[in-house]
Design a protein around this motif. Structure first.
Motif, PDB file in Angstrom:
ATOM      1  N   LEU A 123     -17.834  -6.783 -41.229  1.00 32.67           N
ATOM      2  CA  LEU A 123     -18.552  -6.102 -40.190  1.00 32.67           C
ATOM      3  C   LEU A 123     -20.345  -6.234 -40.322  1.00 32.67           C
ATOM      4  N   GLY A 124     -20.688  -6.742 -41.315  1.00 33.80           N
ATOM      5  CA  GLY A 124     -22.116  -7.033 -41.623  1.00 33.80           C
ATOM      6  C   GLY A 124     -22.174  -8.426 -41.916  1.00 33.80           C
ATOM      7  N   SER A 125     -23.487  -9.026 -41.976  1.00 37.30           N
ATOM      8  CA  SER A 125     -23.722 -10.533 -42.458  1.00 37.30           C
ATOM      9  C   SER A 125     -25.053 -10.352 -42.530  1.00 37.30           C
ATOM     10  N   THR A 126     -25.400 -11.417 -43.525  1.00 41.17           N
ATOM     11  CA  THR A 126     -26.769 -11.872 -43.735  1.00 41.17           C
ATOM     12  C   THR A 126     -26.952 -13.197 -43.589  1.00 41.17           C
ATOM     13  N   GLU A 127     -28.125 -13.882 -43.567  1.00 39.52           N
ATOM     14  CA  GLU A 127     -28.472 -15.073 -43.227  1.00 39.52           C
ATOM     15  C   GLU A 127     -29.461 -15.587 -44.133  1.00 39.52           C
ATOM     16  N   LEU A 128     -29.252 -16.352 -44.854  1.00 40.58           N
ATOM     17  CA  LEU A 128     -30.111 -17.162 -46.036  1.00 40.58           C
ATOM     18  C   LEU A 128     -30.790 -18.480 -45.222  1.00 40.58           C
ATOM     19  N   VAL A 129     -31.927 -18.661 -45.233  1.00 41.00           N
ATOM     20  CA  VAL A 129     -32.687 -19.691 -44.760  1.00 41.00           C
ATOM     21  C   VAL A 129     -33.134 -20.549 -45.689  1.00 41.00           C
ATOM     22  N   VAL A 130     -32.973 -21.793 -46.279  1.00 46.48           N
ATOM     23  CA  VAL A 130     -33.628 -22.477 -47.210  1.00 46.48           C
ATOM     24  C   VAL A 130     -34.521 -23.684 -46.584  1.00 46.48           C
ATOM     25  N   ARG A 131     -35.665 -23.603 -47.124  1.00 43.24           N
ATOM     26  CA  ARG A 131     -36.671 -24.738 -46.478  1.00 43.24           C
ATOM     27  C   ARG A 131     -37.065 -25.356 -47.739  1.00 43.24           C
ATOM     28  N   THR A 132     -36.860 -26.712 -47.769  1.00 41.58           N
ATOM     29  CA  THR A 132     -37.213 -27.772 -48.599  1.00 41.58           C
ATOM     30  C   THR A 132     -38.391 -28.539 -48.529  1.00 41.58           C
ATOM     31  N   ARG A 133     -39.370 -28.642 -49.430  1.00 44.71           N
ATOM     32  CA  ARG A 133     -40.423 -29.504 -49.720  1.00 44.71           C
ATOM     33  C   ARG A 133     -40.210 -30.458 -50.928  1.00 44.71           C
ATOM     34  N   THR A 134     -40.420 -31.681 -50.808  1.00 44.30           N
ATOM     35  CA  THR A 134     -40.415 -32.805 -52.041  1.00 44.30           C
ATOM     36  C   THR A 134     -41.805 -33.380 -52.200  1.00 44.30           C
ATOM     37  N   GLY A 141     -41.798 -38.753 -61.569  1.00 39.65           N
ATOM     38  CA  GLY A 141     -40.734 -38.070 -61.264  1.00 39.65           C
ATOM     39  C   GLY A 141     -40.544 -37.510 -59.831  1.00 39.65           C
ATOM     40  N   GLU A 142     -39.802 -36.612 -59.443  1.00 37.20           N
ATOM     41  CA  GLU A 142     -39.673 -35.871 -58.336  1.00 37.20           C
ATOM     42  C   GLU A 142     -39.729 -34.446 -58.564  1.00 37.20           C
ATOM     43  N   ARG A 143     -40.405 -33.677 -57.737  1.00 35.72           N
ATOM     44  CA  ARG A 143     -40.332 -32.198 -57.447  1.00 35.72           C
ATOM     45  C   ARG A 143     -39.873 -31.919 -56.158  1.00 35.72           C
ATOM     46  N   VAL A 144     -38.778 -30.868 -56.262  1.00 34.65           N
ATOM     47  CA  VAL A 144     -38.274 -30.238 -55.005  1.00 34.65           C
ATOM     48  C   VAL A 144     -38.536 -28.930 -55.017  1.00 34.65           C
ATOM     49  N   GLU A 145     -39.135 -28.295 -54.020  1.00 36.75           N
ATOM     50  CA  GLU A 145     -39.397 -27.024 -53.911  1.00 36.75           C
ATOM     51  C   GLU A 145     -38.576 -26.287 -52.813  1.00 36.75           C
ATOM     52  N   LEU A 146     -37.664 -25.356 -53.071  1.00 39.58           N
ATOM     53  CA  LEU A 146     -36.928 -24.608 -52.240  1.00 39.58           C
ATOM     54  C   LEU A 146     -37.432 -22.947 -52.163  1.00 39.58           C
ATOM     55  N   GLU A 147     -37.817 -22.720 -50.690  1.00 43.80           N
ATOM     56  CA  GLU A 147     -38.148 -21.567 -50.329  1.00 43.80           C
ATOM     57  C   GLU A 147     -37.176 -20.817 -49.625  1.00 43.80           C
ATOM     58  N   VAL A 148     -36.413 -19.754 -49.947  1.00 43.90           N
ATOM     59  CA  VAL A 148     -35.626 -18.935 -49.341  1.00 43.90           C
ATOM     60  C   VAL A 148     -35.799 -17.721 -48.913  1.00 43.90           C
ATOM     61  N   THR A 149     -35.457 -17.544 -47.550  1.00 45.55           N
ATOM     62  CA  THR A 149     -35.654 -16.240 -46.870  1.00 45.55           C
ATOM     63  C   THR A 149     -34.195 -15.510 -46.668  1.00 45.55           C
ATOM     64  N   GLU A 150     -34.272 -14.327 -46.573  1.00 47.61           N
ATOM     65  CA  GLU A 150     -33.185 -13.449 -46.207  1.00 47.61           C
ATOM     66  C   GLU A 150     -33.433 -12.761 -44.930  1.00 47.61           C
ATOM     67  N   ASN A 151     -32.610 -12.924 -43.869  1.00 46.24           N
ATOM     68  CA  ASN A 151     -32.798 -12.255 -42.423  1.00 46.24           C
ATOM     69  C   ASN A 151     -34.309 -12.122 -42.369  1.00 46.24           C
ATOM     70  N   GLY A 152     -35.026 -13.309 -42.591  1.00 48.57           N
ATOM     71  CA  GLY A 152     -36.426 -13.485 -42.294  1.00 48.57           C
ATOM     72  C   GLY A 152     -37.463 -12.915 -43.383  1.00 48.57           C
ATOM     73  N   ARG A 153     -36.703 -12.283 -44.399  1.00 43.69           N
ATOM     74  CA  ARG A 153     -37.894 -11.703 -45.443  1.00 43.69           C
ATOM     75  C   ARG A 153     -37.654 -12.627 -46.456  1.00 43.69           C
ATOM     76  N   PRO A 154     -38.907 -12.797 -47.424  1.00 46.32           N
ATOM     77  CA  PRO A 154     -38.805 -13.651 -48.629  1.00 46.32           C
ATOM     78  C   PRO A 154     -37.648 -13.130 -49.515  1.00 46.32           C
ATOM     79  N   TRP A 155     -37.086 -14.132 -50.084  1.00 46.47           N
ATOM     80  CA  TRP A 155     -36.059 -13.697 -51.011  1.00 46.47           C
ATOM     81  C   TRP A 155     -36.323 -14.251 -52.393  1.00 46.47           C
ATOM     82  N   GLY A 156     -36.460 -15.762 -52.589  1.00 46.89           N
ATOM     83  CA  GLY A 156     -36.649 -16.364 -53.736  1.00 46.89           C
ATOM     84  C   GLY A 156     -37.248 -17.846 -53.690  1.00 46.89           C
TER      85      GLY A 156
END
Length: 215
Positions: A123-134, A141-156
């Motif tokens: 009946l409901g759903s949520t959308e997580l969007v993950v944006r990646t920077r390296t 070494g290598e560094r990977v940064e993940l920025e996650v939003t939930e339904n357009g709002r900051p998540w983690g």
């Protein structure tokens, strides 16, 4: 293009994600049932107006943003640094397996991945969007940064620093929620803490040490 090793990693992680979902959903539902029971109890013992006051207080208490998680973890794997970098920078990063593992759909475009997750029997759903920077670190070494939003709002956000150490690859992960969450998310958070190491181990990562905190 998805490699055979990626396919194996996805296949191994998904049963653990399913176990997590089977425990998290009933606990989250139980919290709702308890809240409704308190409202009904107040209504039966008093009247509608005081019961409505109880209901409003419950909604405020459950939704009030009071909790925030953060922590670090050190992981080890036999995979070479290039393979680990590809995994963390890909559409299904190992540290987000509890999310993509229960998603109804995973789509990717460039450095952005989207997980669509349904709840309440669809009946409901949520959308997580993950944006990646390296980027490359000063020691090669290598560094990977993940920025996650939930339904357009900051998540983690997650930062994974990848380096070679003798015959192993070490990944130092720093993570934290980007907003405070309400008590209604507490069951989800607590169950995730139980399965986060197991789902990494299912993807051939050994958790050497971990520090986490809920404030």
């Amino acid at each position: 293009m998805t490699s055979s090793s990626d396919t194996d990693r996805y296949r191994n992680a998904e049963p653990v994600a399913t176990q997590y979902l089977r425990r998290e959903r009933p606990l989250s539902t139980l919290l709702v049932v308890l809240a409704v029971s308190v409202f009904l109890g107040a209504y039966l013992t008093t009247s509608l107006v005081p019961a409505m006051g109880v209901a409003v207080a419950e909604v405020v208490a459950l939704r009030m943003p009071v909790l925030r998680t953060h922590g670090t973890a050190r992981l080890s794997t036999d995979d070479d640094p290039d393979a680990v970098h590809a995994a963390f920078a890909g559409p299904r990063p190992p540290v987000l397996a509890l999310q993509w593992g229960i998603a109804d759909e995973v789509t990717a475009e460039g450095d952005t991945a989207t997980y669509t997750i349904s709840y309440l029997f669809g009946l409901g759903s949520t959308e997580l969007v993950v944006r990646t920077r390296t980027e490359t670190t000063t020691d090669g070494g290598e560094r990977v940064e993940l920025e996650v939003t939930e339904n357009g709002r900051p998540w983690g956000s997650y930062t994974a620093t990848i380096r070679r150490d003798s015959d192993r690859t070490i990944v130092d992960v720093e993570y934290g929620s980007d907003r405070h969450i309400g008590l209604r998310r507490l069951p989800q958070t607590l169950v995730a803490r139980r399965y986060r190491d197991a789902i990494l181990e299912a993807q051939d990562y050994t958790v050497l040490e971990r520090y986490s905190h809920i404030v």
